[in-house]
Design a protein around this motif. Structure first.
Motif, PDB file in Angstrom:
ATOM      1  N   THR A 321       7.764  12.874 -17.226  1.00  0.00           N
ATOM      2  CA  THR A 321       8.568  11.848 -17.909  1.00  0.00           C
ATOM      3  C   THR A 321       8.885  10.661 -17.000  1.00  0.00           C
ATOM      4  N   LYS A 322       8.904  10.884 -15.687  1.00  0.00           N
ATOM      5  CA  LYS A 322       9.146   9.798 -14.724  1.00  0.00           C
ATOM      6  C   LYS A 322       8.385  10.096 -13.438  1.00  0.00           C
ATOM      7  N   PHE A 323       8.134   9.018 -12.683  1.00  0.00           N
ATOM      8  CA  PHE A 323       7.505   9.141 -11.379  1.00  0.00           C
ATOM      9  C   PHE A 323       8.507   8.824 -10.273  1.00  0.00           C
ATOM     10  N   ILE A 324       8.293   9.461  -9.134  1.00  0.00           N
ATOM     11  CA  ILE A 324       8.972   9.086  -7.890  1.00  0.00           C
ATOM     12  C   ILE A 324       7.863   8.830  -6.883  1.00  0.00           C
ATOM     13  N   ILE A 325       7.836   7.644  -6.304  1.00  0.00           N
ATOM     14  CA  ILE A 325       6.744   7.264  -5.401  1.00  0.00           C
ATOM     15  C   ILE A 325       7.197   7.400  -3.949  1.00  0.00           C
ATOM     16  N   THR A 326       6.341   7.974  -3.116  1.00  0.00           N
ATOM     17  CA  THR A 326       6.653   8.189  -1.711  1.00  0.00           C
ATOM     18  C   THR A 326       5.620   7.496  -0.820  1.00  0.00           C
ATOM     19  N   LYS A 327       5.995   7.299   0.422  1.00  0.00           N
ATOM     20  CA  LYS A 327       5.112   6.808   1.478  1.00  0.00           C
ATOM     21  C   LYS A 327       4.486   5.440   1.188  1.00  0.00           C
ATOM     22  N   ALA A 328       5.143   4.628   0.384  1.00  0.00           N
ATOM     23  CA  ALA A 328       4.637   3.273   0.159  1.00  0.00           C
ATOM     24  C   ALA A 328       4.659   2.474   1.456  1.00  0.00           C
ATOM     25  N   ASP A 329       5.588   2.818   2.359  1.00  0.00           N
ATOM     26  CA  ASP A 329       5.696   2.107   3.629  1.00  0.00           C
ATOM     27  C   ASP A 329       4.466   2.317   4.507  1.00  0.00           C
ATOM     28  N   VAL A 330       3.715   3.399   4.252  1.00  0.00           N
ATOM     29  CA  VAL A 330       2.501   3.658   5.034  1.00  0.00           C
ATOM     30  C   VAL A 330       1.465   2.567   4.788  1.00  0.00           C
ATOM     31  N   LEU A 331       1.481   1.987   3.601  1.00  0.00           N
ATOM     32  CA  LEU A 331       0.518   0.928   3.262  1.00  0.00           C
ATOM     33  C   LEU A 331       0.993  -0.462   3.680  1.00  0.00           C
ATOM     34  N   ASN A 332       2.176  -0.546   4.273  1.00  0.00           N
ATOM     35  CA  ASN A 332       2.681  -1.843   4.744  1.00  0.00           C
ATOM     36  C   ASN A 332       1.664  -2.512   5.670  1.00  0.00           C
ATOM     37  N   GLY A 333       1.446  -3.805   5.461  1.00  0.00           N
ATOM     38  CA  GLY A 333       0.591  -4.578   6.366  1.00  0.00           C
ATOM     39  C   GLY A 333      -0.865  -4.657   5.970  1.00  0.00           C
ATOM     40  N   LEU A 334      -1.273  -3.891   4.951  1.00  0.00           N
ATOM     41  CA  LEU A 334      -2.658  -3.986   4.484  1.00  0.00           C
ATOM     42  C   LEU A 334      -2.819  -5.233   3.614  1.00  0.00           C
ATOM     43  N   ASP A 335      -3.910  -5.958   3.818  1.00  0.00           N
ATOM     44  CA  ASP A 335      -4.136  -7.182   3.028  1.00  0.00           C
ATOM     45  C   ASP A 335      -4.441  -6.858   1.578  1.00  0.00           C
ATOM     46  N   GLU A 336      -5.201  -5.781   1.367  1.00  0.00           N
ATOM     47  CA  GLU A 336      -5.599  -5.411   0.014  1.00  0.00           C
ATOM     48  C   GLU A 336      -5.403  -3.913  -0.207  1.00  0.00           C
ATOM     49  N   ILE A 337      -5.072  -3.567  -1.438  1.00  0.00           N
ATOM     50  CA  ILE A 337      -4.881  -2.173  -1.817  1.00  0.00           C
ATOM     51  C   ILE A 337      -5.796  -1.889  -3.007  1.00  0.00           C
ATOM     52  N   LYS A 338      -6.641  -0.879  -2.869  1.00  0.00           N
ATOM     53  CA  LYS A 338      -7.515  -0.500  -3.978  1.00  0.00           C
ATOM     54  C   LYS A 338      -6.838   0.577  -4.827  1.00  0.00           C
ATOM     55  N   VAL A 339      -7.075   0.494  -6.128  1.00  0.00           N
ATOM     56  CA  VAL A 339      -6.539   1.482  -7.062  1.00  0.00           C
ATOM     57  C   VAL A 339      -7.644   1.892  -8.022  1.00  0.00           C
ATOM     58  N   CYS A 340      -7.852   3.192  -8.162  1.00  0.00           N
ATOM     59  CA  CYS A 340      -8.833   3.697  -9.133  1.00  0.00           C
ATOM     60  C   CYS A 340      -8.199   3.652 -10.516  1.00  0.00           C
ATOM     61  N   VAL A 341      -8.837   2.942 -11.453  1.00  0.00           N
ATOM     62  CA  VAL A 341      -8.285   2.775 -12.791  1.00  0.00           C
ATOM     63  C   VAL A 341      -9.021   3.607 -13.834  1.00  0.00           C
ATOM     64  N   ALA A 342     -10.231   4.062 -13.505  1.00  0.00           N
ATOM     65  CA  ALA A 342     -11.020   4.876 -14.437  1.00  0.00           C
ATOM     66  C   ALA A 342     -12.135   5.568 -13.668  1.00  0.00           C
ATOM     67  N   TYR A 343     -12.790   6.534 -14.316  1.00  0.00           N
ATOM     68  CA  TYR A 343     -13.956   7.205 -13.756  1.00  0.00           C
ATOM     69  C   TYR A 343     -15.197   6.852 -14.566  1.00  0.00           C
ATOM     70  N   ASN A 344     -16.303   6.782 -13.878  1.00  0.00           N
ATOM     71  CA  ASN A 344     -17.596   6.753 -14.542  1.00  0.00           C
ATOM     72  C   ASN A 344     -18.114   8.190 -14.532  1.00  0.00           C
ATOM     73  N   VAL A 345     -18.095   8.831 -15.700  1.00  0.00           N
ATOM     74  CA  VAL A 345     -18.503  10.237 -15.812  1.00  0.00           C
ATOM     75  C   VAL A 345     -19.812  10.291 -16.590  1.00  0.00           C
ATOM     76  N   ASN A 346     -20.901  10.444 -15.849  1.00  0.00           N
ATOM     77  CA  ASN A 346     -22.224  10.495 -16.479  1.00  0.00           C
ATOM     78  C   ASN A 346     -22.430   9.313 -17.430  1.00  0.00           C
ATOM     79  N   ARG A 347     -22.094   8.113 -16.917  1.00  0.00           N
ATOM     80  CA  ARG A 347     -22.248   6.826 -17.623  1.00  0.00           C
ATOM     81  C   ARG A 347     -21.224   6.609 -18.729  1.00  0.00           C
TER      82      ARG A 347
END
Length: 417
Positions: A321-347
């Motif tokens: 019902t809700k999320f709690i996000i952790t360790k966002a500070d680990v990504l501090n200082g990165l110019d770009e952040i990639k996020v997987c939004v979908a999968y290609n599953v056998n096309r």
């Protein structure tokens, strides 16, 4: 009274121990409903680090009490070690620990079996060798031991003779344990628990108590390691999702909230599929910054980008019902952040895996977002908004460091920005 479950939304190691510890001050009971000593929940209290493998993540000097449920497999020797560590700093804390008589035990020979089986496999599955799988196997094959067996010595001796006879037939000379030695070991452990003033009860006896007070249910590991719906066979041997509260006599319909804990990126320990795993240098950078090494095994965790299809899967499987996000500070200082939004599953492009099989064959489809210098930056807020929009779940709190108090609500963060 409020009843909330906190579970891992990924492959475990999301920081649930700290999150449970943070919220526990508002609950009378903290209930661990599954798993064993293969899970490690790290908490910091008064600037001291504690790693609980079995104990629920209560605040030791609070009024909260802890209950170890029947869905667990309990290594009594490990439990005593954890209690003795806490007793040094918080005398009398063990009297706030309650153990369900229906819970199963991990015995010394289970750890030996764990190692033997792992060595015999053509392709090891990456077990922690804590005896969890063999203990759950014995539970299902009706050769296990429950806590209540400790209180009937004649029955315990009889079952030990029968079961160890069978195991010697199966494992041959590799199996060197004797019934009398295991009996003596268990009686010694029982005396230690009694001396610590641990309580033995059952979910039946506690049913009215739990339903007339506040209860925080603490899960172990993460949804993607669930025996039924995780990336089988690279899973744990028990329930890691909210439905595991049934082992404490509750229905998921009785829960007010199911909070899913996720890292701002993704990690996994051991073998198995990991669609967003990052094998380039950036993966090692995140691993070192995040100190991504297993609390139980010390093994380096595999590291990858945030996986939204996996989170959507976890949402549906465990009723998040809700999320709690952790360790966002680990990504501090990165110019770009990639996020997987979908999968290609056998096309076929899938935003939600149809089954756990899709984790084995799915190829990640990424979007790239701007990084942030620190978690008080607008780009981090945009990152969270992106997650919320793509999953349909609100992020309620943010953890930005290892200490229990290093956590805030999303609204507090918005006010800072």
């Amino acid at each position: 009274m409020e009843r909330v479950a906190i579970v891992g939304a990924q492959w475990g190691d999301e920081g649930k121990g700290k999150v449970v510890n943070y919220f526990s001050k508002g609950y009378e009971w903290i209930v661990r409903f599954s798993g064993g000593a293969n899970a490690g929940h790290t908490i910091y209290y008064n600037n001291k680090k504690y790693v609980n493998h079995l104990l629920p993540s209560i605040i030791p000097n609070s009024n909260s009490k802890a209950f170890l449920g029947a869905g667990m497999v309990i290594d009594i020797e490990q439990l005593i070690k954890e209690l003795e560590i806490l007793e040094t700093d918080f005398p009398g804390v063990s009297s706030k620990i309650y153990i369900d008589l229906e819970a199963f035990m991990v015995l010394p020979y289970h750890k030996e079996e764990d190692g033997i089986l792992e060595e015999l496999r053509k392709n090891p599955i990456g077990t922690t060798r804590k005896g969890i799988g063999p203990a759950y196997t014995d539970k299902v094959s009706r050769e296990g031991f429950k806590i209540y067996h400790l209180f009937d010595e004649d029955l315990l001796k009889e079952r030990l003779e029968e079961i160890i006879y069978l195991k010697k037939k199966i494992f041959g000379k590799r199996f060197k344990f004797k019934p009398k030695d295991i009996f003596s070991f268990l009686m010694n452990q029982k005396r230690k628990l009694e001396k610590l003033n641990v309580n033995f009860t059952s979910a039946i006896d506690m049913a009215n108590v739990f339903r007339n007070t506040s209860v925080l249910f603490e899960g172990a590991q993460g949804v993607l390691l669930d025996l039924d719906f995780g990336t089988y066979p690279f899973v744990t041997s028990g329930a890691t999702m909210a439905h595991g509260v049934s082992s404490v006599g509750f229905s998921t319909f009785e829960l007010d909230e199911v909070l899913g804990v996720l890292k701002a990126y993704t990690t996994r320990v051991g073998e198995g599929p990991f669609p967003t795993e990052e094998l380039k240098e950036i993966g090692e950078v995140i691993r070192k910054k995040g100190n991504e090494f297993g609390a139980t095994t010390g093994r380096p965790r595999r590291v990858g980008w945030l996986d939204l299809p996996a989170l959507r899967y976890a949402k549906l499987r465990s009723g998040l019902t809700k999320f709690i996000i952790t360790k966002a500070d680990v990504l501090n200082g990165l110019d770009e952040i990639k996020v997987c939004v979908a999968y290609n599953v056998n096309r076929d492009v899938k935003e939600i895996p149809t089954s756990s099989y899709d984790f084995f064959v799915g190829k990640p489809i990424y979007e790239t977002l701007k990084g942030w210098p620190d978690t008080n930056h607008i780009n981090f807020l945009k990152y969270m908004s992106f997650i919320e929009e793509k999953t349909g779940i609100e992020i309620s709190h943010i953890s930005y460091g290892p200490k229990t108090e290093e956590m805030c609500s999303k609204n507090d963060l918005i006010m800072k920005i």
